[in-house]
Design an enzyme around this catalytic site. Structure first.
Site, mmCIF file in Angstrom:
data_model
loop_
_atom_site.group_PDB
_atom_site.id
_atom_site.type_symbol
_atom_site.label_atom_id
_atom_site.label_comp_id
_atom_site.label_asym_id
_atom_site.label_seq_id
_atom_site.Cartn_x
_atom_site.Cartn_y
_atom_site.Cartn_z
ATOM 1 N N HIS A 132 58.159 -40.065 -2.104
ATOM 2 C CA HIS A 132 59.474 -40.596 -1.742
ATOM 3 C C HIS A 132 60.541 -39.593 -2.167
ATOM 4 C CE1 HIS A 132 62.515 -43.482 -0.732
ATOM 5 N NE2 HIS A 132 62.975 -43.513 -1.965
ATOM 6 N N CYS A 189 63.060 -40.954 4.504
ATOM 7 C CA CYS A 189 63.862 -40.787 3.287
ATOM 8 C C CYS A 189 64.276 -39.331 3.089
ATOM 9 C CB CYS A 189 63.102 -41.306 2.069
ATOM 10 S SG CYS A 189 61.413 -40.683 1.920
#
Length: 1048
Positions: free
Chosen positions: A348, A98
């Site tokens: 994340h 990510c």
């Protein structure tokens, strides 16, 4: 009683009044439950297993009503993968990529960078044929193709695996996003500098590069020196600050250089106190501000995340920070990169990016893209993954035109130009790239069409199945008096379960040994009409077809016999018990039966009846009426099991005759034997006149004679070698006896086996051979030195006096005499030397030591002990070892055999590498733990002091299971879970050596099986974030080592 058991009992209730020879077809049909009423829909919640006529609850309910066609397939609508109008394209997260996706989206929205990349020469793409799939090679080619797909692809998201693979990134490991940004831009700059077009060579510098100087002023002479430098991002410390302006101000703040940090002034020609500051000369078009959220914690030795709340503006004025003090140097916020998570090693990454054409803000979260709308646009505000619901409700307050974030780690600002060219907001994809994009779009459309066809086929197939089931289910019930057949209930369920493929009907598992339907398998079959069976077999095939003619009268008759015998068993048991108590009349012939068999005959009879009841059932060995096809091993096992349950086996000898042990049998009358014979027709029969087995009688006589000889032999040997047997007056190498210069050596295995024979001559075989060859190498040389036998190898040998050796030679066969001699060297002041006969084989000895060292470093699943200490002193009272002695633990006090590669904890251990060791330097840690062929049976040596090999665990000491290839870091994680001490607070030592290299393996550090590791714990730090990091990080950080980002 469950309905199934009720049906079972009712099916055989008639056996009490009907003899086996009187069975009719009516009784057969009762056993197969042909006349049991069928269940009606709604009468039972699930299918009745005991009723072959129950066709409810087999999966029919999902087919009998109206069905939504979407239930016939599990294929998502391919249009959901299609890009919506006026939206952007996402990027697939390949596992932990990510952080890569966020930067790719930010760089894609940098129109100048995108336009420049499109201008790069790409002869491979320009000459590529659309008949094959395009595969980029260089970083520029990958970015070109990726940006073109992000711009004009019809997919909702695309796969960046080509670029990630070209960079050599580990898709399962999350990396430092800020470091990735620096390395990738550096790699891209190096790649573009090789372009032939000069306008492309400096694009990265024009876009991202600024200039500043480190200005140092000597406080003594006032001399000022400037060191110019370039930057691609400004790294701003956020600790202790609340606004972006404060962070920039501190970055430019003047610092003092004094003390040990003084500056060498060239004018003064000496170290002087000075001041140093950074002055900004020029700023790039795209200003990257790195908020240093991930910092190194010296106490923990790992990175941690700072969750400071930082306020930043949408419009940033940088003119006042420049050295020239420009009036206008305005930047507009264009992207905010965010890290969600409390740890620096997990979480994340997402990005909030402004569209340059419309000025709308979008949230890029891998495949998902969301337009950020609302009166109050909250940029950089994303809830932490680990935050509670309560904490999420506390939103920070900020002024208009400003935003606040605890998770933003990078801010991207674009410089506002005085005269902006609106045409610059439109970037066209070059024709050669658009052709590749069109090829991918065509491929996507073909995939969509394929998915639509698959959905349509599944729906058509499901509708046809729906019609078939509705028609056939009405035909399934068999009417009274009409022909019927049987099919497996499991096949019917799978037929009605649309998720599984329908196979052919297989009735063979239900057949008995006569090739017909077994009555005990009726619960697994369903009776259906002949018309329904005809259609099912025509459509799906299979067999055999099982109809009324397959009802097996033989199985029903046999079952009737067994059930009647079981009912008669209790009455016969009482009668046999009473008859067995009466004395046998003179003149009457009796029969021998085993006492154990007489006591257990009722249980044996019941088990045998149950076996006979099951013997006709279908197994893997009996199908379709064929004979068993078991393997020989299976037949042998079955035969042994049958013999073990045989009546009268307790008086059957190994030769099949009558046992010679008269105390285990008794005589019973002919009447008793007759009743028992009914239940055990295959039991061995021995009449009163039957003689005992002659072979057993002869063997018993010979055994007694051999036992007497063994006792005499054992007594003679014990008296001749009494001290050796009692372990008294034994010679030792440590204190060589003065009255002899020669001691003889035998293997300890021989001595142990001899002692076993002396203790139990009737149960053990006499020892005939000394067997000293196991102490020699293949060349005939001795395997031990005098020093090694003193230090540890004595556990494999036994020393004998010369007089004892003479007795050994007289009583046993000696394959190889071995002795050790003491001599005095008159030339060397009468020093004592020792030599062995045969002499030592140095080559084999060195190889043996080397092999032992290597084995010590290749162990797996071994035990080590961790002992916690305080102030360099052992925390445990070593005088009071923690153990509890029981009677059974007396065996533990004996010295146990040590397996190959195991260490003796009673000796010190070394940390030498696995090198060939000189014989003179042989230490206990490198001495062989055992000799081949001896280790399997020999117990520990008993020469000298008896010493227990069992590790005495102290109170609070803990055992851990480790392997040689395990790293010290992984061991620290185990210790953390065992002692609740974080890895960075652990100080580990073994034999006084500190273990510090976390990446080294335990084998290379000299941690061997049974090692004792001392643990000294530092005072714990009050930083729970660092503790959280320690739990998550089990291996040393390597960053982007080995990837393509460092290859340039």
């Amino acid at each position: 009683m469950a309905p199934r058991l009720q049906l079972e009992k009712a099916a055989w209730r008639w056996v009490d009044t009907v003899k086996p020879e009187d069975i009719t077809q009516e009784h057969v049909e009762l056993a197969y439950r042909i006349a049991v009423p069928a269940c009606k829909r709604g009468a039972c919640r699930r299918n009745c297993k005991g009723n072959p006529n129950c066709l409810v609850g087999i999966g029919e309910h999902s087919w009998l009503g109206e069905i939504d066609e979407n239930t016939f397939h599990n294929i998502d609508d391919p249009n959901s993968e299609r890009r919506d109008k006026n939206t952007f394209v996402g990027l697939t997260n390949l596992g932990a990529t990510c952080y890569v996706n966020t930067f790719l989206q930010v760089w894609f929205h940098n129109l100048e960078l995108r336009r420049t990349l499109y201008l790069c020469q790409n002869s491979r793409a320009e000459g590529h044929s659309t008949e094959s799939e395009y595969e980029p090679r260089t970083i520029c080619e990958h970015l070109q193709y990726l940006f073109a797909l992000l711009q004009n692809s019809t997919r909702r998201y695309i796969d960046p695996s080509g670029l990630v693979k070209a960079l050599g990134l580990n898709t399962g490991q999350q990396q430092d996003a800020q470091e990735f940004s620096k390395l990738f831009l550096s790699l891209l700059e190096d790649t573009l500098s090789q372009q032939k077009d000069p306008t492309l060579q400096n694009v990265i510098q024009q876009q991202f590069c600024g200039e500043f100087s480190y200005v140092t002023v000597c406080t003594q002479c006032g001399r000022s020196s400037a060191l110019p430098s370039r930057f691609y991002e400004l790294e701003l410390n956020i600790q202790g600050h609340k606004t972006l302006a404060e962070c920039v101000t501190e970055f430019l703040k003047e610092e003092k250089l004094d003390g040990d940090n003084r500056y060498f002034c060239e004018n003064c020609q000496s170290k002087q106190s000075a001041t140093r500051r950074i002055t900004l000369h020029s700023l790039p078009r795209t200003l990257n501000l790195q908020l240093m959220r991930f910092v190194f914690d010296r106490q923990s030795g790992h990175k941690k995340k700072l969750n400071n709340l930082i306020s930043f503006p949408e419009i940033l004025e940088m003119g006042s920070f420049l050295e020239a003090k420009e009036e206008k140097c305005t930047y507009d916020l264009s992207a905010v990169l965010i890290h969600r998570g409390v740890s620096a090693y997990s979480g994340h990454y997402i990005a909030h990016v402004r569209d340059s054409r419309t000025n709308d803000w979008y949230k890029f979260n891998d495949e998902e893209i969301e337009k950020m709308e609302g009166k109050k646009l909250q940029l950089g505000l994303e809830e932490d993954i680990a935050e509670t619901v309560k904490s999420q409700t506390r939103k920070p307050k900020y002024s208009k035109g400003f935003h606040c974030s605890r998770n933003a780690y990078m801010l991207v600002y674009k410089r506002r130009l005085d005269q902006e060219d609106q045409t610059q907001t439109n970037v066209e994809v070059p024709a050669f790239l658009q052709r590749l994009v069109d090829q991918d779009n065509k491929k996507f459309e073909e995939w969509c069409s394929e998915m639509v066809d698959m959905r349509r086929q599944s729906v058509d197939k499901g509708k046809a199945k729906h019609v078939e089931v509705k028609e056939l289910y009405e035909l399934l019930p068999a009417q009274d008096g009409e022909p019927f057949e049987f099919v497996p209930v499991e096949w019917l369920k799978k037929w009605l379960d649309d998720s599984t493929a329908t196979k052919a009907i297989d009735n063979s598992p239900f057949l008995c040994m006569h090739g017909k339907l077994h009555p005990d398998r009726i619960g697994e079959a369903k009776r259906i009409s002949n018309a329904a069976a005809e259609r099912l077999f025509n459509r799906y095939g299979g067999g055999p077809r099982v109809d009324r003619s397959f009802l097996c009268r033989d199985c029903v008759t046999r079952r009737c016999q067994v059930l009647r015998l079981k009912n008669q068993l209790s009455e016969d048991y009482r009668e046999v018990t009473n008859l067995a108590k009466t004395q046998l009349k003179s003149g009457d012939e009796g029969f021998w039966i085993g006492k154990a068999s007489l006591r257990q005959w009722r249980q044996l009879a019941l088990e045998q009846l149950e076996e006979e009841e099951e013997e006709t059932k279908h197994t893997n060995c009996k199908t379709n009426g064929e004979k068993p096809t078991c393997t020989d091993g299976e037949q042998d096992n079955d035969g042994d099991e049958e013999e073990m349950k045989m009546f009268n086996e307790d008086i059957l000898c190994c030769h099949g005759g009558l046992s010679i042990h008269e105390g285990e049998r008794r005589l019973v009358s002919h009447e008793v034997w007759g009743k028992l014979k009914v239940y055990f027709p295959r039991a061995p029969e021995f009449s009163q006149r039957q003689e005992s087995c002659q072979q057993c009688t002869r063997m018993e006589k010979e055994g007694k004679e051999n036992e007497a000889l063994n006792r005499m032999m054992a007594s003679e040997q014990k008296n001749s070698l009494l001290n050796l047997f009692q372990e008294k007056n034994r010679p030792t190498l440590q204190k060589w006896p003065q009255d002899t210069d020669v001691l003889y050596i035998v293997s300890l295995f021989f001595v142990d086996e001899w002692r076993k024979f002396i203790r139990r001559p009737a149960k053990s075989n006499p020892v005939s051979n000394v067997g000293n060859n196991i102490l020699l190498c293949p060349h005939g040389g001795f395997m031990f030195t005098y020093n090694s036998m003193i230090q540890g190898d004595a556990q494999h040998i036994a020393l004998l006096w010369p007089a004892e050796w003479d007795v050994i030679c007289r009583l046993f066969l000696v394959d190889q005499p071995i002795c050790i001699c003491r001599t005095q060297d008159m030339q060397d002041s009468g020093s004592v030397q020792y030599r062995t006969e045969p002499e030592l084989c140095r080559e084999c000895r060195e190889g043996f030591i080397f092999q032992q060292q290597r084995d010590l470093r290749e162990y797996a699943q071994a035990t080590v002990y961790v002992r916690k200490v305080i102030d360099s002193k052992r925390m445990i009272k070593e005088a009071a070892p923690e153990f509890s002695m029981s009677g059974s633990e007396a065996e533990d006090e004996r010295e146990e055999p040590k397996m190959e590669g195991e260490k003796d904890p009673d000796f010190n251990q070394t940390d030498d590498g696995a090198k060939r060791q000189k014989l003179s330097d042989a230490s206990p840690s490198t001495a062989p733990s055992c000799v081949p062929s001896v280790a399997c049976t020999a117990t520990a040596g008993k020469s000298g002091i008896r010493r227990s090999m069992r590790h005495r665990r102290l109170r609070g000491e803990k055992a851990l299971i480790v392997s040689a290839n395990q790293t010290l870091k992984e061991l620290k994680i185990q210790i953390m879970h065992a002692f609740s001490v974080a890895p960075f607070d652990q100080n580990l030592t073994i034999d006084g050596r500190c273990l510090t290299d976390d990446s080294a393996t335990l084998g290379s550090l000299g941690v061997f099986p049974e090692s004792i590791i001392c643990l000294k714990a530092d005072e714990p730090i009050a930083d729970y974030a660092a503790m959280d990091d320690a739990y998550q990080v089990c291996l040393p950080e390597e960053g982007f080592k080995g990837t393509g980002l460092l290859g340039h």
